[in-house]
Design an enzyme around this catalytic site. Sequence first.
Site, PDB file in Angstrom:
ATOM      1  N   ALA A  60      -9.571  34.238   8.102  1.00 48.44           N
ATOM      2  CA  ALA A  60      -9.651  35.233   7.031  1.00 48.44           C
ATOM      3  C   ALA A  60      -8.246  35.404   6.470  1.00 48.44           C
ATOM      4  O   ALA A  60      -7.257  35.152   7.167  1.00 48.44           O
ATOM      5  CB  ALA A  60     -10.169  36.548   7.595  1.00 48.44           C
ATOM      6  N   GLY A 118     -11.750  32.961  11.127  1.00 42.16           N
ATOM      7  CA  GLY A 118     -12.902  32.757  10.246  1.00 42.16           C
ATOM      8  C   GLY A 118     -13.241  31.293  10.020  1.00 42.16           C
ATOM      9  O   GLY A 118     -14.382  30.960   9.688  1.00 42.16           O
ATOM     10  N   GLU A 170     -15.232  30.347  12.979  1.00 42.10           N
ATOM     11  CA  GLU A 170     -16.515  31.058  12.824  1.00 42.10           C
ATOM     12  C   GLU A 170     -17.384  30.385  11.775  1.00 42.10           C
ATOM     13  O   GLU A 170     -18.616  30.299  11.933  1.00 42.10           O
ATOM     14  CB  GLU A 170     -16.226  32.523  12.465  1.00 42.10           C
ATOM     15  CG  GLU A 170     -15.567  33.254  13.627  1.00 42.10           C
ATOM     16  CD  GLU A 170     -15.035  34.629  13.261  1.00 42.10           C
ATOM     17  OE1 GLU A 170     -15.191  35.547  14.069  1.00 42.10           O
ATOM     18  OE2 GLU A 170     -14.446  34.785  12.181  1.00 42.10           O
ATOM     19  N   GLU A 226      -7.442  36.102  16.800  1.00 45.76           N
ATOM     20  CA  GLU A 226      -7.396  37.464  16.243  1.00 45.76           C
ATOM     21  C   GLU A 226      -6.589  38.431  17.103  1.00 45.76           C
ATOM     22  O   GLU A 226      -5.883  39.289  16.583  1.00 45.76           O
ATOM     23  CB  GLU A 226      -8.833  38.005  16.064  1.00 45.76           C
ATOM     24  CG  GLU A 226      -9.581  37.378  14.895  1.00 45.76           C
ATOM     25  CD  GLU A 226     -10.308  36.089  15.247  1.00 45.76           C
ATOM     26  OE1 GLU A 226     -10.065  35.516  16.330  1.00 45.76           O
ATOM     27  OE2 GLU A 226     -11.127  35.645  14.418  1.00 45.76           O
TER      28      GLU A 226
END
Length: 260
Positions: free
Chosen positions: A66, A111, A114, A134
């Site tokens: 992200a 992300g 993911e 993260e």
Amino acid sequence: MTYSTLLLEIRDGIAFVTINRPDKLNALNDTVVSELAQAAAALTADPLVRGVILTGAGPKAFVAGADIGDLAQQGVMDGRRRALNGQQMLFAFERMGKPVLAAVNGFALGGGCEMAMACHIRIASENARFGQPEVNLGITPGYGGTQRLPRIVGKGNALWMLLTAEHVNAADALRMGLVSKVVPQDQLLAEAEKTMKAIVARGPVALALTIEAVDRGLETTLEEGLRIEADAFGLVASTQDMKEGLTAFLEKRAAKFEGK
Ligand code: COA
């Protein structure tokens, strides 16, 4: 439809979706997430698209996570909304009823890991690096890392990745089952295309029902999962694809499936 952060090409029934922010290692900012959601909807609705390949632009990254610049601005409720939006977008690919393959061409962090995990199949280049870093940033995963990772690699490997934040190289990702195949970087897209061509030559209804049975079955008891499988097995008996597939075998010819 045109996109500012994606490249989209459709060839021989396969959609190639490339996340195109190489200067930011293809990080998922809100525009990318929103355009990916639009692309997923368009590809789901397009009868000419039978499979999708997701990859990242440039030689270095699939998706490096992200966008940390966006995350730095968020508060409680917009953080929650951002996670839900990203999760919905990934569900849209996972549940589009067509096979989706991640061609992981470099960093797949946060992300990015993911996003790859929401795809049905992952092929990596030798320079790929996976990770859920993260906790390094004092945040938790938001696009499915705590949920899909243990389902794919098991709780022990998942917690190892989630808690240490260490990068996993392509060979270790293969050993863990996080990817199905590793190839040299210059062969990645050709290998992804070859794999997807082979898949989309199969019966589309059978492909969709198989993906759905696996995904729904993983969320339920063995008995219920077997019932989902039996229902799918019964349902395909009503399709022209099944008649064509069985007849073609008996006639010793290649089947021509129409997804009906
Ligand atoms: N969000 C926003 N920008 C990112 C990014 C992210 N997740 N990952 C990389 N970038 C940007 C960098 O800020 C840099 O931009 P700049 O040139 O304008 O300064 C550019 O992409 C190149 O990254 P850089 O860090 O210089 O490359 P590197 O080869 O030294 O390191 C990584 C590569 C992937 C190890 C490093 O970029 C990194 O750790 N990224 C963050 C990964 C992460 O924590 N992801 C999870 C986020 S929830």
